[in-house]
Design a protein around this motif. Structure first.
Motif, PDB file in Angstrom:
ATOM      1  N   GLU A  99       0.803  -1.225   0.000  1.00 37.02           N
ATOM      2  CA  GLU A  99       0.000   0.000   0.000  1.00 37.02           C
ATOM      3  C   GLU A  99       0.840   1.281   0.000  1.00 37.02           C
ATOM      4  OE1 GLU A  99      -3.274  -0.113  -0.345  1.00 37.02           O
ATOM      5  OE2 GLU A  99      -3.222  -2.296  -0.296  1.00 37.02           O
ATOM      6  N   ILE A 100       2.093   1.189   0.383  1.00 36.02           N
ATOM      7  CA  ILE A 100       2.905   2.403   0.473  1.00 36.02           C
ATOM      8  C   ILE A 100       4.058   2.362  -0.531  1.00 36.02           C
ATOM      9  CG2 ILE A 100       4.376   3.813   1.981  1.00 36.02           C
ATOM     10  CD1 ILE A 100       2.573   2.837   4.320  1.00 36.02           C
ATOM     11  N   SER A 101       4.884   1.320  -0.456  1.00 33.06           N
ATOM     12  CA  SER A 101       6.073   1.263  -1.315  1.00 33.06           C
ATOM     13  C   SER A 101       5.721   1.206  -2.799  1.00 33.06           C
ATOM     14  CB  SER A 101       6.930   0.045  -0.965  1.00 33.06           C
ATOM     15  OG  SER A 101       7.426   0.161   0.327  1.00 33.06           O
ATOM     16  N   TYR A 102       4.727   0.406  -3.163  1.00 31.21           N
ATOM     17  CA  TYR A 102       4.372   0.225  -4.566  1.00 31.21           C
ATOM     18  C   TYR A 102       3.162   1.057  -4.975  1.00 31.21           C
ATOM     19  CZ  TYR A 102       7.541  -3.773  -4.384  1.00 31.21           C
ATOM     20  OH  TYR A 102       8.634  -4.578  -4.227  1.00 31.21           O
ATOM     21  N   TYR A 103       2.833   2.044  -4.165  1.00 31.09           N
ATOM     22  CA  TYR A 103       1.657   2.861  -4.466  1.00 31.09           C
ATOM     23  C   TYR A 103       1.945   3.767  -5.646  1.00 31.09           C
ATOM     24  CZ  TYR A 103      -1.951   6.380  -4.082  1.00 31.09           C
ATOM     25  OH  TYR A 103      -2.973   7.238  -4.354  1.00 31.09           O
ATOM     26  N   THR A 104       1.046   3.755  -6.596  1.00 28.86           N
ATOM     27  CA  THR A 104       1.119   4.645  -7.739  1.00 28.86           C
ATOM     28  C   THR A 104      -0.166   5.473  -7.742  1.00 28.86           C
ATOM     29  OG1 THR A 104       2.344   2.972  -8.982  1.00 28.86           O
ATOM     30  CG2 THR A 104       1.374   4.768 -10.244  1.00 28.86           C
ATOM     31  N   PRO A 105      -0.037   6.787  -7.594  1.00 28.36           N
ATOM     32  CA  PRO A 105      -1.254   7.606  -7.536  1.00 28.36           C
ATOM     33  C   PRO A 105      -2.017   7.581  -8.862  1.00 28.36           C
ATOM     34  CG  PRO A 105       0.706   8.991  -7.500  1.00 28.36           C
ATOM     35  CD  PRO A 105       1.166   7.573  -7.470  1.00 28.36           C
ATOM     36  N   THR A 106      -3.337   7.548  -8.737  1.00 29.08           N
ATOM     37  CA  THR A 106      -4.183   7.603  -9.922  1.00 29.08           C
ATOM     38  C   THR A 106      -4.383   9.067 -10.302  1.00 29.08           C
ATOM     39  OG1 THR A 106      -6.218   7.740  -8.638  1.00 29.08           O
ATOM     40  CG2 THR A 106      -5.415   5.523  -9.199  1.00 29.08           C
ATOM     41  N   LYS A 107      -4.984   9.286 -11.447  1.00 23.69           N
ATOM     42  CA  LYS A 107      -5.262  10.644 -11.899  1.00 23.69           C
ATOM     43  C   LYS A 107      -6.182  11.355 -10.903  1.00 23.69           C
ATOM     44  CE  LYS A 107      -6.186  12.920 -16.232  1.00 23.69           C
ATOM     45  NZ  LYS A 107      -6.542  12.742 -17.636  1.00 23.69           N
ATOM     46  N   GLU A 108      -7.165  10.595 -10.357  1.00 18.49           N
ATOM     47  CA  GLU A 108      -8.095  11.162  -9.384  1.00 18.49           C
ATOM     48  C   GLU A 108      -7.358  11.563  -8.095  1.00 18.49           C
ATOM     49  OE1 GLU A 108      -8.773   8.113 -10.916  1.00 18.49           O
ATOM     50  OE2 GLU A 108     -10.112   9.023 -12.377  1.00 18.49           O
ATOM     51  N   ASP A 109      -6.394  10.733  -7.672  1.00 13.51           N
ATOM     52  CA  ASP A 109      -5.608  11.059  -6.480  1.00 13.51           C
ATOM     53  C   ASP A 109      -4.870  12.376  -6.665  1.00 13.51           C
ATOM     54  OD1 ASP A 109      -6.376   8.679  -5.244  1.00 13.51           O
ATOM     55  OD2 ASP A 109      -4.563   7.610  -5.879  1.00 13.51           O
ATOM     56  N   LEU A 110      -4.273  12.556  -7.844  1.00 10.33           N
ATOM     57  CA  LEU A 110      -3.523  13.782  -8.112  1.00 10.33           C
ATOM     58  C   LEU A 110      -4.446  14.992  -8.169  1.00 10.33           C
ATOM     59  CD1 LEU A 110      -0.991  12.373 -10.718  1.00 10.33           C
ATOM     60  CD2 LEU A 110      -0.587  12.878  -8.301  1.00 10.33           C
ATOM     61  N   LEU A 111      -5.635  14.812  -8.741  1.00 10.89           N
ATOM     62  CA  LEU A 111      -6.600  15.919  -8.789  1.00 10.89           C
ATOM     63  C   LEU A 111      -7.041  16.299  -7.378  1.00 10.89           C
ATOM     64  CD1 LEU A 111      -8.761  14.890 -11.877  1.00 10.89           C
ATOM     65  CD2 LEU A 111      -7.153  16.817 -11.708  1.00 10.89           C
TER      66      LEU A 111
END
Length: 115
Positions: free
Chosen positions: A92-104
């Motif tokens: 959940e932390i090391s391999y987390y890749t933010p989605t477009k919604e997360d960045l928005l």
């Protein structure tokens, strides 16, 4: 005599505790939920080990034979918690890749903070 009573109790309790350990261990080993594992650790540590074995209720000597098994169960659950935390951190932390919604959402939060 009191000593032989304690020894007789121990001869009965130790095998029963071993059976208990063999029954509950697979359930703890299969658990991944961090909150549940923390709750079990809290119960084992405070309500069983501290209150029953160390409490001034006069039960300590009679229950002494159970203590090693309870401590072994506690150690197993703590080990499972460490493993589950390592898995959570990895997944959940090391391999987390933010989605477009997360960045928005992050951008919106920053803009709201600046306003």
């Amino acid at each position: 005599s009191p000593n032989s009573d304690a020894e007789a109790l121990e001869q009965v309790v130790v095998p029963l505790c071993t059976i208990l350990y063999e029954i509950v261990r697979p359930y703890f080993i299969a658990m991944y939920d961090i909150g549940s594992l923390c709750g079990i650790i809290s119960i084992l540590r405070t309500e069983i080990i501290e209150e029953q074995f160390e409490g001034g209720l006069g039960k300590g000597e009679a229950l002494a034979a159970m203590r090693p098994v309870m401590e072994e169960i506690l150690a197993d659950v703590q080990e499972r918690l460490v493993y589950s935390m390592q898995q959570y951190i990895r997944d959940e932390i090391s391999y987390y890749t933010p989605t477009k919604e997360d960045l928005l959402e992050f951008d919106a939060a920053e803009e709201a903070e600046e306003a």
